[in-house]
Design a protein around this motif. Structure first.
Motif, mmCIF file in Angstrom:
data_model
loop_
_atom_site.group_PDB
_atom_site.id
_atom_site.type_symbol
_atom_site.label_atom_id
_atom_site.label_comp_id
_atom_site.label_asym_id
_atom_site.label_seq_id
_atom_site.Cartn_x
_atom_site.Cartn_y
_atom_site.Cartn_z
ATOM 1 N N LEU A 160 0.833 -1.198 0.000
ATOM 2 C CA LEU A 160 0.000 0.000 0.000
ATOM 3 C C LEU A 160 0.873 1.255 0.000
ATOM 4 C CD1 LEU A 160 -2.004 -2.217 0.883
ATOM 5 C CD2 LEU A 160 -3.015 -0.556 2.464
ATOM 6 N N LEU A 161 0.365 2.306 -0.620
ATOM 7 C CA LEU A 161 1.017 3.619 -0.608
ATOM 8 C C LEU A 161 0.141 4.602 0.141
ATOM 9 C CD1 LEU A 161 3.211 5.634 -1.576
ATOM 10 C CD2 LEU A 161 1.825 5.973 -3.647
ATOM 11 N N ALA A 174 -2.808 -0.214 9.218
ATOM 12 C CA ALA A 174 -2.962 -1.105 8.067
ATOM 13 C C ALA A 174 -2.047 -2.314 8.186
ATOM 14 C CB ALA A 174 -2.670 -0.344 6.781
ATOM 15 N N ALA A 175 -0.802 -2.076 8.593
ATOM 16 C CA ALA A 175 0.155 -3.171 8.707
ATOM 17 C C ALA A 175 -0.274 -4.168 9.788
ATOM 18 C CB ALA A 175 1.538 -2.624 9.013
ATOM 19 N N GLU A 176 -0.728 -3.662 10.929
ATOM 20 C CA GLU A 176 -1.111 -4.538 12.035
ATOM 21 C C GLU A 176 -2.426 -5.262 11.780
ATOM 22 O OE1 GLU A 176 0.968 -2.362 15.897
ATOM 23 O OE2 GLU A 176 -1.079 -1.794 15.343
ATOM 24 N N GLU A 177 -3.398 -4.561 11.232
ATOM 25 C CA GLU A 177 -4.736 -5.121 11.097
ATOM 26 C C GLU A 177 -4.921 -5.985 9.852
ATOM 27 O OE1 GLU A 177 -7.556 -4.750 13.124
ATOM 28 O OE2 GLU A 177 -6.196 -3.916 14.638
ATOM 29 N N TYR A 178 -4.178 -5.674 8.789
ATOM 30 C CA TYR A 178 -4.450 -6.333 7.509
ATOM 31 C C TYR A 178 -3.251 -7.092 6.949
ATOM 32 C CZ TYR A 178 -8.495 -3.296 7.845
ATOM 33 O OH TYR A 178 -9.641 -2.658 8.292
ATOM 34 N N ARG A 181 2.113 -4.475 3.564
ATOM 35 C CA ARG A 181 3.308 -3.644 3.594
ATOM 36 C C ARG A 181 2.916 -2.240 3.156
ATOM 37 N NH1 ARG A 181 7.799 -3.283 -0.384
ATOM 38 N NH2 ARG A 181 6.611 -4.782 -1.662
ATOM 39 N N VAL A 182 3.450 -1.217 3.823
ATOM 40 C CA VAL A 182 3.035 0.163 3.548
ATOM 41 C C VAL A 182 4.253 1.049 3.320
ATOM 42 C CG1 VAL A 182 1.703 2.159 4.343
ATOM 43 C CG2 VAL A 182 1.041 -0.152 5.078
#
Length: 372
Positions: A160-161, A174-178, A181-182
């Motif tokens: 993700l960006l 986003a990294a923890e829940e889904y 990579r961000v």
């Protein structure tokens, strides 16, 4: 004689919206310096804001005052000439060109992480919360993040960006829940430093860079509260950049404040004291820039939630004011209160909007229900 004219004129304008000088209501104002009347009529919002910062007037409920002023269109009665002059400058000059793009980071987002820690929720999300089923600011911001990612539908392992990643709250979530990579980008060195600390140990990379320098391809892209700094001369470039970076089956979510009118600049007070080189996009701006680049899947408006968010931020500042006092003077606190509560009144009056817009490349095939 002249001072008497300005006093009568401005009092008459305010009374048409139910705002009195020395009245009994919390939205009524107290004038401490007679020069206030002329300054407001001559300088519109710049004069109103600066005279408040200078202590020339007070109001127990600034958000209520601005709600009434803006809901009744009083701003149009005193701001025609300043707006006209500003629009000429905005049309002639690219105020958000690459050489100027880091200015707002240096002058606003770098003010001090202590201030933003005191003001914001536990994740330091500096954008509108989503107050459906939320009891407090922390819950409202988590609801907003869940709304964003439920629309984007990220899958484990995706890249993700985050355009305008702030202090890293959304990227970490986003990294923890889904399990994604961000890559997050910001134009604030203070945000970059804290975001790297906050996201340490997670598959999150934080970069100090302008959006025009984005490279690579991403499965999902989102931008939360950054588009307000792009500027009308650069909207086409922005959408071209997103289109180039978005995977063919990817989704892009734009979360932005929006204006009811198509302009070319922001008001003078906000430009001078809060967000230099900023401006609010209109629906026309956005649809025109996106046409031929991406396909719109959804347009979600919930501007009233920003009014509630801004009042929560102001309450936090007032509660922590003593602890922050050594770093910021009285004029700064008056400026900051004016910023937060005038904006709260503006959103409540629906003078400005809050939009989440979802895009794909060529349109999603089959049924696609967008969460609310």
């Amino acid at each position: 004689m002249a001072e008497s004219f300005f006093r009568r004129k401005l009092r008459s304008i305010l009374e048409s919206a139910g705002v009195l000088v020395d009245g009994p209501n919390p939205w009524d104002i107290r004038v401490h310096d007679e020069r206030f009347y002329k300054r407001v009529l001559a300088e519109a919002h710049l004069g109103t804001g600066e005279s408040y910062m200078d202590g020339w007037w007070d109001c127990p409920a600034l958000d209520e005052f601005f709600y009434r002023v803006l809901r009744n269109g009083l701003d149009r009665q005193v701001s025609a000439m300043p707006r006209f002059i500003g629009s000429i400058l905005g049309r002639a000059v690219n105020l958000q060109n690459p050489a100027r793009s880091f200015t707002v980071g240096q002058t606003h987002y770098n003010i001090g992480n202590d201030l933003y820690r005191a003001m914001l929720d536990k994740r330091m999300i500096y954008s509108c919360g989503y107050w459906r089923n939320a009891r407090n600011l922390d819950e409202a911001q988590e609801q907003k993040l869940r709304l964003v990612f439920s629309k984007l539908r990220p899958e484990r392992g995706m890249h993700l960006l985050d355009i305008g990643c702030g202090w890293g709250g959304a990227a970490r979530f986003a990294a923890e829940e889904y399990g994604v990579r961000v890559t997050g980008i910001t134009i604030s060195s203070e945000q970059e430093k804290l975001a790297r600390e906050y996201c340490a140990g997670l598959p999150v990379e934080i970069k100090l860079m302008d959006y025009r320098a984005i490279s690579g391809t991403y499965d999902r892209i989102y931008s939360i509260g950054m588009f307000e700094h792009v500027g009308h001369k650069n909207y086409g470039t922005y959408f071209q950049t997103v289109r180039r970076a978005l995977a063919q089956d990817g989704l892009f979510l734009l979360h932005t404040i929006g204006s009811n009118r198509t302009g070319t600049n922001t008001d003078k007070w906000t430009e001078k004291y809060i967000f230099p080189n900023s401006m609010l996009p209109s629906a026309n701006h956005i649809t025109g820039a996106a046409e031929g680049q991406l396909t719109m899947e959804d347009w979600h408006s919930f501007g009233h939630d920003y009014s509630v968010t801004l009042k929560a931020w102001n309450d936090n500042i007032e509660q922590h004011r003593q602890a922050l006092g050594n770093a910021y003077d009285e004029r700064f606190f008056r400026m900051w209160r004016y910023y937060l509560l005038s904006a709260a009144g503006s959103f409540r009056a629906r003078h400005v909007q809050l939009w989440q817009i979802l895009y794909s490349h060529k349109g999603i095939e089959g049924a696609f229900e967008v969460p609310r």
